[in-house]
Motif scaffolding. Sequence first.
Motif, PDB file in Angstrom:
ATOM      1  N   LYS A 101       0.826  -1.212   0.000  1.00 34.40           N
ATOM      2  CA  LYS A 101       0.000   0.000   0.000  1.00 34.40           C
ATOM      3  C   LYS A 101       0.860   1.262   0.000  1.00 34.40           C
ATOM      4  CE  LYS A 101      -4.241  -0.987  -0.310  1.00 34.40           C
ATOM      5  NZ  LYS A 101      -3.818  -1.831  -1.428  1.00 34.40           N
ATOM      6  N   ALA A 102       1.837   1.299   0.903  1.00 37.03           N
ATOM      7  CA  ALA A 102       2.692   2.484   0.990  1.00 37.03           C
ATOM      8  C   ALA A 102       3.454   2.680  -0.311  1.00 37.03           C
ATOM      9  CB  ALA A 102       3.662   2.344   2.155  1.00 37.03           C
ATOM     10  N   ASP A 103       3.903   1.563  -0.926  1.00 40.10           N
ATOM     11  CA  ASP A 103       4.669   1.673  -2.161  1.00 40.10           C
ATOM     12  C   ASP A 103       3.786   2.142  -3.321  1.00 40.10           C
ATOM     13  OD1 ASP A 103       6.985   0.968  -0.904  1.00 40.10           O
ATOM     14  OD2 ASP A 103       6.715  -1.162  -1.230  1.00 40.10           O
ATOM     15  N   ASP A 104       2.521   1.704  -3.343  1.00 41.00           N
ATOM     16  CA  ASP A 104       1.595   2.191  -4.368  1.00 41.00           C
ATOM     17  C   ASP A 104       1.417   3.695  -4.234  1.00 41.00           C
ATOM     18  OD1 ASP A 104       1.346  -0.318  -5.336  1.00 41.00           O
ATOM     19  OD2 ASP A 104      -0.679  -0.687  -4.601  1.00 41.00           O
ATOM     20  N   ALA A 105       1.352   4.167  -2.985  1.00 43.80           N
ATOM     21  CA  ALA A 105       1.191   5.607  -2.750  1.00 43.80           C
ATOM     22  C   ALA A 105       2.411   6.373  -3.274  1.00 43.80           C
ATOM     23  CB  ALA A 105       0.986   5.877  -1.262  1.00 43.80           C
ATOM     24  N   LEU A 106       3.611   5.795  -3.092  1.00 46.87           N
ATOM     25  CA  LEU A 106       4.828   6.426  -3.620  1.00 46.87           C
ATOM     26  C   LEU A 106       4.732   6.563  -5.136  1.00 46.87           C
ATOM     27  CD1 LEU A 106       7.812   4.647  -1.768  1.00 46.87           C
ATOM     28  CD2 LEU A 106       7.001   6.969  -1.435  1.00 46.87           C
ATOM     29  N   LEU A 107       4.303   5.484  -5.800  1.00 40.55           N
ATOM     30  CA  LEU A 107       4.212   5.498  -7.264  1.00 40.55           C
ATOM     31  C   LEU A 107       3.171   6.515  -7.725  1.00 40.55           C
ATOM     32  CD1 LEU A 107       4.369   1.663  -8.075  1.00 40.55           C
ATOM     33  CD2 LEU A 107       6.216   3.323  -8.257  1.00 40.55           C
ATOM     34  N   GLU A 108       2.052   6.585  -6.997  1.00 37.71           N
ATOM     35  CA  GLU A 108       1.006   7.544  -7.372  1.00 37.71           C
ATOM     36  C   GLU A 108       1.498   8.978  -7.244  1.00 37.71           C
ATOM     37  OE1 GLU A 108      -2.689   6.932  -5.315  1.00 37.71           O
ATOM     38  OE2 GLU A 108      -2.723   4.794  -5.827  1.00 37.71           O
ATOM     39  N   ARG A 109       2.212   9.243  -6.163  1.00 38.84           N
ATOM     40  CA  ARG A 109       2.733  10.603  -5.944  1.00 38.84           C
ATOM     41  C   ARG A 109       3.744  10.959  -7.040  1.00 38.84           C
ATOM     42  NH1 ARG A 109       2.578  15.515  -4.937  1.00 38.84           N
ATOM     43  NH2 ARG A 109       4.278  16.508  -3.833  1.00 38.84           N
ATOM     44  N   LEU A 110       4.606  10.011  -7.367  1.00 47.40           N
ATOM     45  CA  LEU A 110       5.610  10.245  -8.409  1.00 47.40           C
ATOM     46  C   LEU A 110       4.920  10.506  -9.745  1.00 47.40           C
ATOM     47  CD1 LEU A 110       8.569  10.323  -9.245  1.00 47.40           C
ATOM     48  CD2 LEU A 110       8.543   7.832  -9.415  1.00 47.40           C
ATOM     49  N   ALA A 111       3.913   9.699 -10.067  1.00 54.78           N
ATOM     50  CA  ALA A 111       3.176   9.885 -11.329  1.00 54.78           C
ATOM     51  C   ALA A 111       2.509  11.250 -11.362  1.00 54.78           C
ATOM     52  CB  ALA A 111       2.133   8.780 -11.487  1.00 54.78           C
ATOM     53  N   ALA A 112       1.964  11.678 -10.213  1.00 59.22           N
ATOM     54  CA  ALA A 112       1.286  12.976 -10.158  1.00 59.22           C
ATOM     55  C   ALA A 112       2.275  14.115 -10.422  1.00 59.22           C
ATOM     56  CB  ALA A 112       0.618  13.154  -8.793  1.00 59.22           C
ATOM     57  N   LEU A 113       3.472  14.021  -9.831  1.00 57.55           N
ATOM     58  CA  LEU A 113       4.496  15.057 -10.054  1.00 57.55           C
ATOM     59  C   LEU A 113       4.922  15.086 -11.524  1.00 57.55           C
ATOM     60  CD1 LEU A 113       6.725  14.518  -6.875  1.00 57.55           C
ATOM     61  CD2 LEU A 113       5.392  16.563  -7.404  1.00 57.55           C
ATOM     62  N   LEU A 114       5.081  13.906 -12.112  1.00 62.24           N
ATOM     63  CA  LEU A 114       5.488  13.829 -13.517  1.00 62.24           C
ATOM     64  C   LEU A 114       4.399  14.392 -14.421  1.00 62.24           C
ATOM     65  CD1 LEU A 114       7.088  10.275 -13.527  1.00 62.24           C
ATOM     66  CD2 LEU A 114       8.303  12.423 -13.895  1.00 62.24           C
ATOM     67  N   ALA A 115       3.145  14.109 -14.095  1.00 63.48           N
ATOM     68  CA  ALA A 115       2.025  14.534 -14.939  1.00 63.48           C
ATOM     69  C   ALA A 115       1.949  16.052 -15.039  1.00 63.48           C
ATOM     70  CB  ALA A 115       0.714  13.965 -14.404  1.00 63.48           C
ATOM     71  N   ILE A 116       2.342  16.754 -13.963  1.00 61.43           N
ATOM     72  CA  ILE A 116       2.312  18.225 -14.030  1.00 61.43           C
ATOM     73  C   ILE A 116       3.683  18.791 -14.382  1.00 61.43           C
ATOM     74  CG2 ILE A 116       0.335  18.488 -12.487  1.00 61.43           C
ATOM     75  CD1 ILE A 116       2.298  19.143 -10.216  1.00 61.43           C
ATOM     76  N   GLY A 117       4.629  17.888 -14.741  1.00 66.75           N
ATOM     77  CA  GLY A 117       5.957  18.352 -15.152  1.00 66.75           C
ATOM     78  C   GLY A 117       6.718  19.038 -14.039  1.00 66.75           C
ATOM     79  N   ASP A 118       6.509  18.581 -12.826  1.00 64.47           N
ATOM     80  CA  ASP A 118       7.116  19.225 -11.661  1.00 64.47           C
ATOM     81  C   ASP A 118       8.573  18.791 -11.496  1.00 64.47           C
ATOM     82  OD1 ASP A 118       7.901  19.932  -9.008  1.00 64.47           O
ATOM     83  OD2 ASP A 118       5.791  20.153  -8.491  1.00 64.47           O
ATOM     84  N   GLY A 119       9.469  19.754 -11.400  1.00 65.11           N
ATOM     85  CA  GLY A 119      10.900  19.474 -11.249  1.00 65.11           C
ATOM     86  C   GLY A 119      11.239  18.704  -9.994  1.00 65.11           C
ATOM     87  N   ASP A 120      10.304  18.694  -9.018  1.00 71.78           N
ATOM     88  CA  ASP A 120      10.546  17.946  -7.784  1.00 71.78           C
ATOM     89  C   ASP A 120      10.470  16.441  -8.005  1.00 71.78           C
ATOM     90  OD1 ASP A 120      10.879  20.203  -6.342  1.00 71.78           O
ATOM     91  OD2 ASP A 120       8.853  20.262  -5.510  1.00 71.78           O
ATOM     92  N   ALA A 121       9.987  16.021  -9.194  1.00 76.42           N
ATOM     93  CA  ALA A 121       9.817  14.581  -9.438  1.00 76.42           C
ATOM     94  C   ALA A 121      11.134  13.835  -9.265  1.00 76.42           C
ATOM     95  CB  ALA A 121       9.257  14.348 -10.850  1.00 76.42           C
ATOM     96  N   LEU A 122      12.242  14.411  -9.764  1.00 78.70           N
ATOM     97  CA  LEU A 122      13.536  13.729  -9.665  1.00 78.70           C
ATOM     98  C   LEU A 122      13.966  13.604  -8.205  1.00 78.70           C
ATOM     99  CD1 LEU A 122      15.985  12.396 -10.938  1.00 78.70           C
ATOM    100  CD2 LEU A 122      16.989  14.652 -11.305  1.00 78.70           C
TER     101      LEU A 122
END
Length: 203
Positions: free
Chosen positions: A128-149
């Motif tokens: 569950k926690a790992d799915d949340a990590l992936l979702e957060r990462l995908a959300a940052l990438l979707a808005i092109g947020d530099g914090d994704a890296l």
Amino acid sequence: AVDKMPLPQIDGLDQSAGLRRVAGNRQLYLHLLRQFVEEETGAAARAGVALDEGDFQTAERIAHTLKGAAGSIGFVDLQSAAMRLEMAIRARDEWRSQLADLEIELGQVVAALRAGLAELGRPEAGAKADDALLERLAALLAIGDGDALGYFLEHAPRIRACFPDGACVPFEQALNGFDFVSALGALRELARAYGKKLPEDSR
């Protein structure tokens, strides 16, 4: 808790020297160790091919790059072996034996690094926690947020552990190149291939 991040215990790796070069940033240091495995694993073989073709300039450059990479993370013996090869190529003398030595040294280092990093990469938390990590990462990438890296680097061992060894490489290459569109595509492919749920982009 970045300063408490565990590091792989590897023979011949001077971690304190490597950490000094990145001002004690363990997250960045781990990233450099992984990058070393990705970029330098085939260095001796590439140098060998160049030498067989008589391309001394390319072979010398490969040895020089490996010397710098090994030195910056703290593999002192490998750094010395690469330096000896570099000098032998420059002198056009004894490079075959130096290349053979380097191949052995590099092989041992890479094998130890892979094992040490794999040990760290085991997930510490439930799915569950790992799915949340992936979702957060995908959300940052979707808005092109530099914090994704930065977010990925912070949670890299757990994110990598969601997938088989090496599966993350195309995703990481896109992310390291700040190509967020390709990185998000690669992350979605990984999620689909390995049964992870990612929310669809909101249109």
